[in-house]
Design an enzyme around this catalytic site. Sequence first.
Site, PDB file in Angstrom:
ATOM      1  N   ARG B  12       0.852  -1.192   0.000  1.00 14.15           N
ATOM      2  CA  ARG B  12       0.000   0.000   0.000  1.00 14.15           C
ATOM      3  C   ARG B  12       0.893   1.249   0.000  1.00 14.15           C
ATOM      4  O   ARG B  12       0.971   1.951  -1.004  1.00 14.15           O
ATOM      5  CB  ARG B  12      -0.946  -0.033   1.228  1.00 14.15           C
ATOM      6  CG  ARG B  12      -2.121   0.932   1.147  1.00 14.15           C
ATOM      7  CD  ARG B  12      -1.793   2.321   1.612  1.00 14.15           C
ATOM      8  NE  ARG B  12      -1.288   2.320   2.990  1.00 14.15           N
ATOM      9  CZ  ARG B  12      -0.709   3.364   3.536  1.00 14.15           C
ATOM     10  NH1 ARG B  12      -0.544   4.478   2.845  1.00 14.15           N
ATOM     11  NH2 ARG B  12      -0.239   3.323   4.775  1.00 14.15           N
ATOM     12  N   ASP B  13       1.609   1.472   1.082  1.00 12.61           N
ATOM     13  CA  ASP B  13       2.491   2.646   1.133  1.00 12.61           C
ATOM     14  C   ASP B  13       3.583   2.520   0.076  1.00 12.61           C
ATOM     15  O   ASP B  13       4.021   3.518  -0.524  1.00 12.61           O
ATOM     16  CB  ASP B  13       3.105   2.787   2.530  1.00 12.61           C
ATOM     17  CG  ASP B  13       3.366   4.231   2.911  1.00 12.61           C
ATOM     18  OD1 ASP B  13       3.619   5.039   2.010  1.00 12.61           O
ATOM     19  OD2 ASP B  13       3.317   4.559   4.113  1.00 12.61           O
ATOM     20  N   HIS B  16       3.191   4.204  -3.230  1.00  8.31           N
ATOM     21  CA  HIS B  16       3.581   5.621  -3.382  1.00  8.31           C
ATOM     22  C   HIS B  16       4.910   5.718  -4.131  1.00  8.31           C
ATOM     23  O   HIS B  16       5.098   6.562  -5.009  1.00  8.31           O
ATOM     24  CB  HIS B  16       3.777   6.265  -2.004  1.00  8.31           C
ATOM     25  CG  HIS B  16       2.539   6.839  -1.402  1.00  8.31           C
ATOM     26  ND1 HIS B  16       1.791   7.815  -2.002  1.00  8.31           N
ATOM     27  CD2 HIS B  16       1.933   6.601  -0.215  1.00  8.31           C
ATOM     28  CE1 HIS B  16       0.777   8.148  -1.224  1.00  8.31           C
ATOM     29  NE2 HIS B  16       0.828   7.414  -0.133  1.00  8.31           N
ATOM     30  N   SER B 167       4.071  10.790   9.182  1.00  9.52           N
ATOM     31  CA  SER B 167       3.985  10.876   7.720  1.00  9.52           C
ATOM     32  C   SER B 167       5.131  11.656   7.089  1.00  9.52           C
ATOM     33  O   SER B 167       5.496  11.411   5.941  1.00  9.52           O
ATOM     34  CB  SER B 167       2.663  11.537   7.314  1.00  9.52           C
ATOM     35  OG  SER B 167       1.597  10.940   7.979  1.00  9.52           O
TER      36      SER B 167
END
Lengths: 350, 338
Positions: B12-13, B16, B167
């Site tokens: 998921r991350d 990016h 983040s």
Amino acid sequence: MTSKRRDIVREDCRRALAGGTEMLAPLRNSALFVTGGTGFVGTWLTEMIACLNDEHGFNVHVTLMARQCGRFVETAEHLAARKDVTVVLKDVRSVLDLPPETQWIIHAAATPDRRVHASDPVGAVDVIVNGTRAMLVAAVQLSQLRKFLNISSGLIYGTQPWDMPAISESFCGSLDCANVSSGYPEAKRFAETLCAAYQSEHRLIISTVRPFAFIGPYQPLGLPWAGTDFIRDAMLGGPIRVHGDGQTIRSHMYPSDMAYWLLNILVKGRSGQAYNVGSARGVTLAEFAARIADCVPGRPRIEFGVLGERRPPASKRVPDVSLCASALSLGLSTDLDMAIKRTISWNQTT
Amino acid sequence: MKKIIVSDPTLRDGNHALGHQLNVRQMVMYAAASDAAGVAIVEVGHGNGLGASSLQVGESAIEDLAMLGAVRAVLKHAKLGVHIIPGFGTINKNLKPAIEAGVDVVRVASHCTEADTTQRHIGYAREKGRVAYGVLMMSHMAAKEVLLNECRKMESYGAEAVVLMDSAGAYLPADVSERIGFLARNLSIPVGFHGHNNLGMAVANSAAAAEAGATLLDGSARGLGAGAGNTPLEVMIAVLHRMGYSTDVDLYKILDAADLAERHLMPKIPTISSLSIASGLAGVFSGFAKHVERVAAEYGVDAREVFRELGNRKVVAGQEDVAIEVAIELAARKGEEK
């Protein structure tokens, strides 16, 4: 609502009223005004009044006041359509006057939903403080008023000491008044004090009830409470997830008993007295989950601390209801196992 | 022995870092390896979560449901997790079908001061019997007392755990200890931590989180994630084991999974670029990097200075346009100095 659901609730009311309707005789041919009337408490009170009217000829007229009635009309349209029930849409904080024929008031307007307490603490406090004040001001104008019943909360006691088996009405408890989480119970405490002030200065006859936890029909299973979570998880086939080690202790009362107790306290409660309303039978969440699992086909699995929990200290919240038992001869008509079974049955009936 | 639940957001991350171009074959391959290693939760999706695939933040190579269905089929022990930011992902269009596709854990995220936006999504996940976490992004931007209030909101909505995301990769271990410790002492639900590596502190920060009371930790293979990357999962596991924590993760198998990810998922291993260090120091979300580089070049200013000024303005994701404003001002100032 389906007739089967209506039947379940009507049977519950009959069972609660089997304890006797003669004590409720002062309610005959009278007018009752309920704030927060379309919520959980108001709906059950109306079910009980409907049963008293239909089956015991009480001829009570109920006015339910609330800010919204969408869910009430959706889930209890049989009540909304009754001739002995009037629904008034109004914010309790803006009440100026009440129907002059009102003889009894049950002030239940407030939300016990902790999601609202967290998201809108100012609004939650405001409804309780200014709503109670508005109702007391209006109540003073009524010439026929016989009793004002203020619905407070068992949360006003704060944390129950672990070595205290049950909380009695004389326990003052403590709350961290600087903590936003205390907004709801602090507002309820203030509302009780406000009632005491109006009783002293305006000679209003006021009793207070402090409800604890309930489990039963009309409780949305989406509420993030242990009872609703466990029942919903069980109905979905499980697993039932218990946070921590399951040693936290809670007690649950079935709402038909709650409604019966409230009407008795309304009629017979001593002015200036507070009464705990709930079940004195505390069980651990582990036992509670197990009992719920036992009521569902296939007995869903129960999981503890599945998220790697830190196991916060177990807490306890159990009311001492000996005052209601001794002074008002009140008891439970529905034990925990029956409460669970009937709650599941009601929710399975769509 | 204290147990840590490990959640793996590589799929998921990590998206990016790859312009959201992970394909089904890559996802299935890595998910099977992570599952075999004993990871508790395998998170899947577009980098910004369910429903985020768009021209604005980047289109995924494959649709959400295709990813979820493929990964669901290969997970034998691990739970299937998703990240959803209300606004990007809606209940009916995204969350409902994802749950029907077999998602076990729903991580509902918001900016660190906007937990109110998560109520309906968390409630829906719980109503469907799924595990629901609340996630606070850009958590370095709020004081610990504010974070506690936001976490309490999420808890009241039904969140069964809350996760603080660093983040911007801005934390130092002491910051993590202070915040996680404060939350762990004051909440009754588990607390988690998701690190980013802008300042090279992701593993140390994760270890500090565990020591302060976190019981949920995120880590990605080789740190594959936004900006300078996440906490490298294989290093985190090794460190946690060395510290005496139990994770249920087999070290050699997670090392194998990381090797596999390096070979088949990533064109290059995430590194801490100079600009990532600047964004971490400024406390600005790494997703600004491309915009900052572009406007800095266009207006002839130092990209690091743009980040510093963006940090002063406390910008959050979605405010990328502010970079232009900042670059223009810096260019004007530069002109005056001449």
